[in-house]
Motif scaffolding. Structure first.
Motif, PDB file in Angstrom:
ATOM      1  N   ALA A  19      43.087 -72.862  26.105  1.00  0.00           N
ATOM      2  CA  ALA A  19      41.696 -72.963  26.541  1.00  0.00           C
ATOM      3  C   ALA A  19      40.751 -72.857  25.350  1.00  0.00           C
ATOM      4  N   TRP A  20      41.086 -71.968  24.403  1.00  0.00           N
ATOM      5  CA  TRP A  20      40.248 -71.849  23.205  1.00  0.00           C
ATOM      6  C   TRP A  20      40.330 -73.117  22.375  1.00  0.00           C
ATOM      7  N   LYS A  21      41.523 -73.705  22.255  1.00  0.00           N
ATOM      8  CA  LYS A  21      41.680 -74.960  21.509  1.00  0.00           C
ATOM      9  C   LYS A  21      40.808 -76.056  22.137  1.00  0.00           C
ATOM     10  N   ASN A  22      40.836 -76.166  23.459  1.00  0.00           N
ATOM     11  CA  ASN A  22      40.016 -77.168  24.135  1.00  0.00           C
ATOM     12  C   ASN A  22      38.528 -76.897  23.915  1.00  0.00           C
ATOM     13  N   LEU A  23      38.149 -75.620  23.953  1.00  0.00           N
ATOM     14  CA  LEU A  23      36.750 -75.258  23.763  1.00  0.00           C
ATOM     15  C   LEU A  23      36.281 -75.605  22.351  1.00  0.00           C
ATOM     16  N   SER A  24      37.092 -75.294  21.361  1.00  0.00           N
ATOM     17  CA  SER A  24      36.698 -75.585  19.990  1.00  0.00           C
ATOM     18  C   SER A  24      36.652 -77.087  19.742  1.00  0.00           C
ATOM     19  N   ASP A  25      37.568 -77.846  20.342  1.00  0.00           N
ATOM     20  CA  ASP A  25      37.528 -79.306  20.228  1.00  0.00           C
ATOM     21  C   ASP A  25      36.257 -79.860  20.852  1.00  0.00           C
ATOM     22  N   PHE A  26      35.859 -79.280  21.992  1.00  0.00           N
ATOM     23  CA  PHE A  26      34.645 -79.747  22.672  1.00  0.00           C
ATOM     24  C   PHE A  26      33.414 -79.466  21.818  1.00  0.00           C
ATOM     25  N   VAL A  27      33.358 -78.307  21.197  1.00  0.00           N
ATOM     26  CA  VAL A  27      32.223 -77.990  20.324  1.00  0.00           C
ATOM     27  C   VAL A  27      32.185 -78.952  19.145  1.00  0.00           C
ATOM     28  N   ALA A  28      33.347 -79.301  18.609  1.00  0.00           N
ATOM     29  CA  ALA A  28      33.391 -80.271  17.523  1.00  0.00           C
ATOM     30  C   ALA A  28      32.850 -81.624  17.987  1.00  0.00           C
ATOM     31  N   TYR A  29      33.164 -82.006  19.230  1.00  0.00           N
ATOM     32  CA  TYR A  29      32.604 -83.243  19.791  1.00  0.00           C
ATOM     33  C   TYR A  29      31.087 -83.137  19.917  1.00  0.00           C
ATOM     34  N   LEU A  30      30.601 -82.015  20.418  1.00  0.00           N
ATOM     35  CA  LEU A  30      29.159 -81.823  20.569  1.00  0.00           C
ATOM     36  C   LEU A  30      28.439 -81.883  19.231  1.00  0.00           C
ATOM     37  N   GLN A  37      20.032 -77.371  15.318  1.00  0.00           N
ATOM     38  CA  GLN A  37      19.257 -76.998  16.499  1.00  0.00           C
ATOM     39  C   GLN A  37      19.755 -77.731  17.734  1.00  0.00           C
ATOM     40  N   ARG A  38      20.044 -79.051  17.591  1.00  0.00           N
ATOM     41  CA  ARG A  38      20.535 -79.824  18.730  1.00  0.00           C
ATOM     42  C   ARG A  38      21.895 -79.302  19.179  1.00  0.00           C
ATOM     43  N   LEU A  39      22.739 -78.903  18.232  1.00  0.00           N
ATOM     44  CA  LEU A  39      24.042 -78.348  18.585  1.00  0.00           C
ATOM     45  C   LEU A  39      23.887 -77.035  19.340  1.00  0.00           C
ATOM     46  N   GLU A  40      22.973 -76.183  18.884  1.00  0.00           N
ATOM     47  CA  GLU A  40      22.743 -74.920  19.591  1.00  0.00           C
ATOM     48  C   GLU A  40      22.254 -75.170  21.013  1.00  0.00           C
ATOM     49  N   ASP A  41      21.366 -76.163  21.174  1.00  0.00           N
ATOM     50  CA  ASP A  41      20.889 -76.515  22.514  1.00  0.00           C
ATOM     51  C   ASP A  41      22.043 -76.984  23.395  1.00  0.00           C
ATOM     52  N   ARG A  42      22.920 -77.812  22.824  1.00  0.00           N
ATOM     53  CA  ARG A  42      24.059 -78.325  23.601  1.00  0.00           C
ATOM     54  C   ARG A  42      25.008 -77.199  24.007  1.00  0.00           C
ATOM     55  N   ILE A  43      25.267 -76.275  23.084  1.00  0.00           N
ATOM     56  CA  ILE A  43      26.152 -75.155  23.405  1.00  0.00           C
ATOM     57  C   ILE A  43      25.538 -74.294  24.510  1.00  0.00           C
ATOM     58  N   GLN A  44      24.222 -74.082  24.436  1.00  0.00           N
ATOM     59  CA  GLN A  44      23.549 -73.303  25.477  1.00  0.00           C
ATOM     60  C   GLN A  44      23.684 -73.978  26.834  1.00  0.00           C
ATOM     61  N   ARG A  45      23.452 -75.309  26.869  1.00  0.00           N
ATOM     62  CA  ARG A  45      23.449 -76.035  28.143  1.00  0.00           C
ATOM     63  C   ARG A  45      24.854 -76.262  28.696  1.00  0.00           C
ATOM     64  N   HIS A  46      25.789 -76.614  27.824  1.00  0.00           N
ATOM     65  CA  HIS A  46      27.109 -77.033  28.286  1.00  0.00           C
ATOM     66  C   HIS A  46      28.114 -75.884  28.380  1.00  0.00           C
ATOM     67  N   LEU A  47      27.848 -74.779  27.704  1.00  0.00           N
ATOM     68  CA  LEU A  47      28.819 -73.687  27.693  1.00  0.00           C
ATOM     69  C   LEU A  47      28.224 -72.361  28.150  1.00  0.00           C
ATOM     70  N   ILE A  48      27.159 -71.916  27.478  1.00  0.00           N
ATOM     71  CA  ILE A  48      26.614 -70.588  27.775  1.00  0.00           C
ATOM     72  C   ILE A  48      26.081 -70.522  29.212  1.00  0.00           C
ATOM     73  N   ILE A 231      38.317 -93.000  24.734  1.00  0.00           N
ATOM     74  CA  ILE A 231      37.969 -92.149  23.591  1.00  0.00           C
ATOM     75  C   ILE A 231      37.199 -92.949  22.548  1.00  0.00           C
ATOM     76  N   ARG A 232      37.650 -94.176  22.298  1.00  0.00           N
ATOM     77  CA  ARG A 232      36.960 -95.010  21.312  1.00  0.00           C
ATOM     78  C   ARG A 232      35.534 -95.338  21.751  1.00  0.00           C
ATOM     79  N   GLN A 233      35.297 -95.374  23.057  1.00  0.00           N
ATOM     80  CA  GLN A 233      33.951 -95.641  23.566  1.00  0.00           C
ATOM     81  C   GLN A 233      33.078 -94.395  23.558  1.00  0.00           C
ATOM     82  N   GLY A 234      33.638 -93.254  23.135  1.00  0.00           N
ATOM     83  CA  GLY A 234      32.852 -92.036  22.995  1.00  0.00           C
ATOM     84  C   GLY A 234      33.032 -91.021  24.093  1.00  0.00           C
ATOM     85  N   ALA A 235      33.938 -91.263  25.045  1.00  0.00           N
ATOM     86  CA  ALA A 235      34.098 -90.340  26.177  1.00  0.00           C
ATOM     87  C   ALA A 235      34.822 -89.071  25.743  1.00  0.00           C
ATOM     88  N   TYR A 236      34.360 -87.939  26.255  1.00  0.00           N
ATOM     89  CA  TYR A 236      35.031 -86.673  26.004  1.00  0.00           C
ATOM     90  C   TYR A 236      35.727 -86.149  27.249  1.00  0.00           C
TER      91      TYR A 236
END
Length: 248
Positions: A19-30, A37-48, A231-236
């Protein structure tokens, strides 16, 4: 990525936990192509918000005997520009019925009070009323809105406007490769979806895909060829929907 230790502490995940591996991969995608600042906003909205804030709110409601909510599904309209073979909505809904923006605004607000920080928008084709979706998401910037769309109406203007808010992800309906998808949906829709996915990703929007799974296409949908194309089209993320045998 320096924010990952904070997330590790907040979520209690660590080590080689999958689960942590998936979470860290998702943050790398974000983090791709965005500012700190945009990354912090995304982490707040999508995770926190959907994980930690929602959990705290729902825990408080459970103490009062109410379960709370983690997500909401809204159907602004069942009208659609396509006539797909596998559609379930067209057989039993009035296409003239729509949800007013004020109603959706009230429902999302009430949902947040119960812990729902994720909202899925389905149809019909939601981009027929994209201005209302934009206005709704602008009023609730702390919520992630997943819009299930066939992608054929996604113009450069729509993609730019929706992506600019930062809290709308588009999940594109695609039922396999071209030879499978187009007979069920519409001739040329496969290429239009791929173009729309790439365009929304270039605008900085988050992309997912949402096939309808049947006995005829499930192997194709799970194949490396199809998943790697997404994946090549950008889907996560992929939302795999069961085929509903309803109506016609």
């Amino acid at each position: 990525l320096s924010l990952l230790p904070v997330l590790r502490q907040c979520t209690g995940l660590g080590g080689k936990n999958l689960a942590w591996k998936n979470l860290s991969d998702f943050v790398a995608y974000l983090a791709q192509g965005v500012s700190r600042q945009r990354l912090e906003d995304r982490i707040q909205r999508h995770l926190i918000n959907p994980l930690l804030v929602s959990k705290r709110v729902r825990r408080a409601w459970r103490a009062k005997g109410i379960g709370g909510l983690s997500s909401i599904i809204l159907t602004p309209t069942v009208s659609c520009n396509l006539d797909c073979t596998l559609c379930y909505n067209k057989h039993h809904q009035d296409p003239q019925t729509t949800l007013p923006l004020a109603t959706m605004d009230r429902v999302v607000g009430e949902g947040k009070a119960l812990g729902a920080y994720r909202v899925s928008i389905i149809g019909g084709e939601p981009l027929l009323v994209w201005q209302d979706i934009y206005a709704l998401a602008a009023r609730h910037l702390d919520v992630v809105f997943t819009v299930m769309t066939n992608g054929t109406l996604c113009t450069a203007e729509i993609a730019s406007q929706l992506a600019s808010l930062g809290n709308i992800e588009l999940s594109f309906s695609i039922d396999g490769l071209q030879k499978t998808n187009d007979p069920w949906r519409a001739a040329g829709s496969f290429e239009k979806v791929l173009q729309a996915m790439a365009m929304y990703r270039r605008q900085g929007g988050l992309v997912a895909y949402s096939p309808t799974v049947t006995a005829a296409n499930y192997q194709e949908l799970l194949s490396d060829e199809f998943v790697e194309l997404m994946i090549r089209q950008g889907a996560y993320l992929g939302y795999y929907h069961h085929y509903y045998m309803v109506g016609g």
